[in-house]
Design an enzyme around this catalytic site. Structure first.
Site, PDB file in Angstrom:
ATOM      1  N   ASP A   1      25.845  18.148  28.968  1.00  0.00           N
ATOM      2  CA  ASP A   1      26.351  19.520  28.850  1.00  0.00           C
ATOM      3  C   ASP A   1      27.602  19.730  29.710  1.00  0.00           C
ATOM      4  O   ASP A   1      28.573  20.355  29.287  1.00  0.00           O
ATOM      5  CB  ASP A   1      25.264  20.520  29.254  1.00  0.00           C
ATOM      6  CG  ASP A   1      23.987  20.300  28.467  1.00  0.00           C
ATOM      7  OD1 ASP A   1      24.040  19.614  27.431  1.00  0.00           O
ATOM      8  OD2 ASP A   1      22.934  20.807  28.898  1.00  0.00           O
TER       9      ASP A   1
ATOM     10  N   THR B   1      18.672  11.711  25.044  1.00  0.00           N
ATOM     11  CA  THR B   1      19.103  10.330  25.257  1.00  0.00           C
ATOM     12  C   THR B   1      19.984  10.206  26.498  1.00  0.00           C
ATOM     13  O   THR B   1      20.125   9.120  27.043  1.00  0.00           O
ATOM     14  CB  THR B   1      19.915   9.819  24.043  1.00  0.00           C
ATOM     15  OG1 THR B   1      20.834  10.849  23.676  1.00  0.00           O
ATOM     16  CG2 THR B   1      19.019   9.496  22.870  1.00  0.00           C
TER      17      THR B   1
ATOM     18  N   GLY C   1      19.536  27.219  24.369  1.00  0.00           N
ATOM     19  CA  GLY C   1      19.820  25.800  24.199  1.00  0.00           C
ATOM     20  C   GLY C   1      21.283  25.516  23.905  1.00  0.00           C
ATOM     21  O   GLY C   1      21.623  24.444  23.402  1.00  0.00           O
TER      22      GLY C   1
ATOM     23  N   TYR D   1      10.548  19.190  30.022  1.00  0.00           N
ATOM     24  CA  TYR D   1      11.721  18.322  30.133  1.00  0.00           C
ATOM     25  C   TYR D   1      11.471  17.256  31.194  1.00  0.00           C
ATOM     26  O   TYR D   1      11.671  16.065  30.966  1.00  0.00           O
ATOM     27  CB  TYR D   1      12.930  19.189  30.514  1.00  0.00           C
ATOM     28  CG  TYR D   1      14.262  18.467  30.488  1.00  0.00           C
ATOM     29  CD1 TYR D   1      15.016  18.410  29.335  1.00  0.00           C
ATOM     30  CD2 TYR D   1      14.763  17.858  31.636  1.00  0.00           C
ATOM     31  CE1 TYR D   1      16.257  17.767  29.314  1.00  0.00           C
ATOM     32  CE2 TYR D   1      15.992  17.215  31.622  1.00  0.00           C
ATOM     33  CZ  TYR D   1      16.731  17.174  30.461  1.00  0.00           C
ATOM     34  OH  TYR D   1      17.939  16.527  30.452  1.00  0.00           O
TER      35      TYR D   1
ATOM     36  N   SER E   1      23.571  25.858  26.348  1.00  0.00           N
ATOM     37  CA  SER E   1      24.097  25.430  27.634  1.00  0.00           C
ATOM     38  C   SER E   1      24.998  26.444  28.324  1.00  0.00           C
ATOM     39  O   SER E   1      26.096  26.127  28.780  1.00  0.00           O
ATOM     40  CB  SER E   1      24.854  24.124  27.425  1.00  0.00           C
ATOM     41  OG  SER E   1      24.554  23.289  28.464  1.00  0.00           O
ATOM     42  N   SER E   2      24.481  27.647  28.407  1.00  0.00           N
ATOM     43  CA  SER E   2      25.201  28.671  29.169  1.00  0.00           C
ATOM     44  C   SER E   2      25.345  28.233  30.625  1.00  0.00           C
ATOM     45  O   SER E   2      26.347  28.518  31.281  1.00  0.00           O
ATOM     46  CB  SER E   2      24.469  30.006  29.094  1.00  0.00           C
ATOM     47  OG  SER E   2      23.146  29.851  29.546  1.00  0.00           O
TER      48      SER E   2
ATOM     49  N   SER F   1      28.203  39.446  38.297  1.00  0.00           N
ATOM     50  CA  SER F   1      28.025  39.157  36.878  1.00  0.00           C
ATOM     51  C   SER F   1      28.138  40.443  36.071  1.00  0.00           C
ATOM     52  O   SER F   1      27.417  41.416  36.331  1.00  0.00           O
ATOM     53  CB  SER F   1      26.647  38.522  36.637  1.00  0.00           C
ATOM     54  OG  SER F   1      26.248  38.747  35.299  1.00  0.00           O
TER      55      SER F   1
ATOM     56  N   GLU G   1      23.376  21.143  39.564  1.00  0.00           N
ATOM     57  CA  GLU G   1      22.177  21.545  38.818  1.00  0.00           C
ATOM     58  C   GLU G   1      20.960  20.710  39.242  1.00  0.00           C
ATOM     59  O   GLU G   1      19.866  21.227  39.417  1.00  0.00           O
ATOM     60  CB  GLU G   1      22.428  21.434  37.308  1.00  0.00           C
ATOM     61  CG  GLU G   1      21.269  21.982  36.509  1.00  0.00           C
ATOM     62  CD  GLU G   1      21.648  22.612  35.183  1.00  0.00           C
ATOM     63  OE1 GLU G   1      22.853  22.858  34.941  1.00  0.00           O
ATOM     64  OE2 GLU G   1      20.733  22.872  34.389  1.00  0.00           O
TER      65      GLU G   1
HETATM   66  C1  GLA Z   1      19.407  19.786  28.061  1.00  0.00           C
HETATM   67  C2  GLA Z   1      19.978  18.948  29.212  1.00  0.00           C
HETATM   68  C3  GLA Z   1      20.849  17.800  28.679  1.00  0.00           C
HETATM   69  C4  GLA Z   1      20.106  17.002  27.616  1.00  0.00           C
HETATM   70  C5  GLA Z   1      19.487  17.930  26.564  1.00  0.00           C
HETATM   71  C6  GLA Z   1      18.613  17.189  25.586  1.00  0.00           C
HETATM   72  O1  GLA Z   1      20.448  20.442  27.407  1.00  0.00           O
HETATM   73  O2  GLA Z   1      20.749  19.759  30.058  1.00  0.00           O
HETATM   74  O3  GLA Z   1      21.256  16.983  29.735  1.00  0.00           O
HETATM   75  O4  GLA Z   1      19.149  16.166  28.190  1.00  0.00           O
HETATM   76  O5  GLA Z   1      18.704  18.957  27.157  1.00  0.00           O
HETATM   77  O6  GLA Z   1      19.360  16.333  24.803  1.00  0.00           O
END
Ligand code: GLA
Length: 408
Positions: free
Chosen positions: A183, A45, A133, A232, A135-136, A77, A171
């Site tokens: 994120d 969203t 998923g 995506y 968000s590293s 790293s 990004e």
């Molecule tokens: C990834 C993207 C976010 C968001 C989600 C789905 O994490 O980085 O911005 O769109 O997918 O909700």
């Protein structure tokens, strides 16, 4: 120095020692962190100007940093055992398709924004499961942004929202992923024991206390979300197409955020079936986020759970970003005692589910979900019991942790 992780990982002092081994010198090393996130509800969203409700979690990326006297950004790293160099002035600013792009992209964006970032040595270490998923990447971007801003003598707390937007630009423009703002925003603004409801258009947000006695349990299907980036971008395009077609009948709308469920139904014939389904997910998901906020304020756990299951169904059937393993994980959880709600979290096509589980049932949940998932799929999952955490900060002794900003 503080302990930076409870998971038997490297401690702050060790990270500083590693930094000195890697880069030599005895200069002051400063230490920064930014958290990963889990999204409670509001999936796909954010790029439709809608609502999301993530929480920062107890998984982090740490950056140990010290300035250099040249204009090189040198990044090592710990996890990958790799070192990359970027010349901040002469590099043609082309991405290397490599983890270090997240770091370089942020440095270039900071310079574009007028922050005088000069050379720095950075040692990066993290415990965020990669490709899951959680968000590293946003956590690496934000830890880097926080570190480089501080090293440049600017105050990263002056405007955390701008810092999040800058990381998103890195990004979008440098790494080349068209992610939304969720994120990076939560990596900047997360708060311990709270979820955060964000209006992705106005960027106003509300911190919502998480219910007492309930744990955040994340189940990792161990399926890497490799398909995710192409799909995506397709989903984003489909949403844009949906909004453009609906504008024919609803001229006021700027994005799917502006469309109500009745309006969508009323104008369904303007949309090809697949586009209609994508729009239906976004429109109903936005409503679910608002309902979830109300349910949390009222401590209505039954409603919280129902909304999470509905969200998963919509992502599975209408948005089609789930996979068999995610569906299995949610299905298994839904039958276990003490589970308030469960759904896939993040972009989809693999990765994790988020489960709200009564504290005293967590132990049995863990064992049962893992055993049944392994029985059904042949894969041993990872299950993380985590807590909502604070956004990015400096961890160096004596660093101020005060949050000066106001929030909406
Ligand atoms: C990834 C993207 C976010 C968001 C989600 C789905 O994490 O980085 O911005 O769109 O997918 O909700």
């Amino acid at each position: 120095m503080k302990t930076i992780a409870q998971n038997g990982l490297i401690e702050a002092e060790q990270l500083t020692d590693l930094f000195r081994k890697q880069f030599g010198g005895t200069e002051d090393v400063r230490l920064f962190q930014a958290p990963a996130r889990v999204n409670l509800i509001g999936e796909h969203t954010d790029y439709n100007d809608g609502f999301v409700m993530p929480a920062a979690i107890d998984f982090h990326t740490w950056v140990a940093a010290a300035p250099r006297d040249d204009l090189l950004l040198v990044v090592h790293s710990v996890e990958f055992g790799e070192t990359e160099k970027f010349n901040l002035t002469t590099d043609s600013q082309t991405p290397k398709k490599h983890w270090s792009d997240y770091v370089a992209g942020v440095a270039f964006e900071l310079r574009n924004a007028g922050i005088p970032v000069s050379g720095a040595s950075l040692l990066v270490h993290g415990n965020v499961p990669l490709g899951s998923g959680l968000s590293s990447s946003a956590s690496l971007e934000m830890a880097t942004a926080y570190a480089l801003t501080s090293l440049a003598g600017a105050d990263p707390d002056r405007d955390r929202t701008q810092l999040a937007l800058l990381c998103q630009r890195a990004e979008n423009h440098f790494v080349g992923a068209r992610c939304g703002i969720m994120d990076q925003f939560i990596a900047a603004h997360g708060q311990v024991e709270h979820a955060l409801m964000l209006d992705c258009r106005s960027l106003q947000y509300e911190l919502l206390p998480l219910p007492r006695g309930i744990s955040l349990v994340i189940c990792n299907t161990m399926v890497k979300h490799e398909l995710a980036s192409g799909e995506y971008n397709t989903r984003r395009r489909q949403c844009e197409e949906g909004a453009a077609r609906l504008r024919g009948a609803l001229p006021g709308i700027r994005a799917l955020r502006d469309v109500r469920a009745e309006q969508l139904e009323h104008n369904a014939e303007l949309l090809p079936r697949e586009i209609y389904k994508r729009c239906r997910h976004v429109v109903t998901e936005n409503e679910r986020v608002l309902q979830m906020a109300a349910a949390l304020r009222d401590s209505n756990l039954a409603a919280v759970g129902r909304l999470m299951f509905d969200s998963h169904q919509s992502l599975r059937d209408d948005y089609q970003v789930s996979c068999n393993e995610l569906d299995a994980m949610v299905d298994i959880a839904s039958a276990l005692p003490g589970v308030i709600g469960a759904r896939m979290t993040g972009g989809g096509f693999g990765g994790c589910t988020i489960n709200l589980v009564e504290d005293d049932k967590v132990k049995t949940f863990r064992g049962a979900v893992a055993a049944e998932y392994q029985r059904r799929t042949g894969t041993v999952p990872e299950v993380y019991v985590t807590k909502a955490s604070d956004g990015a900060s400096e961890l160096t002794d004596g660093a101020s942790h005060s949050r000066t900003e106001e929030h909406a």
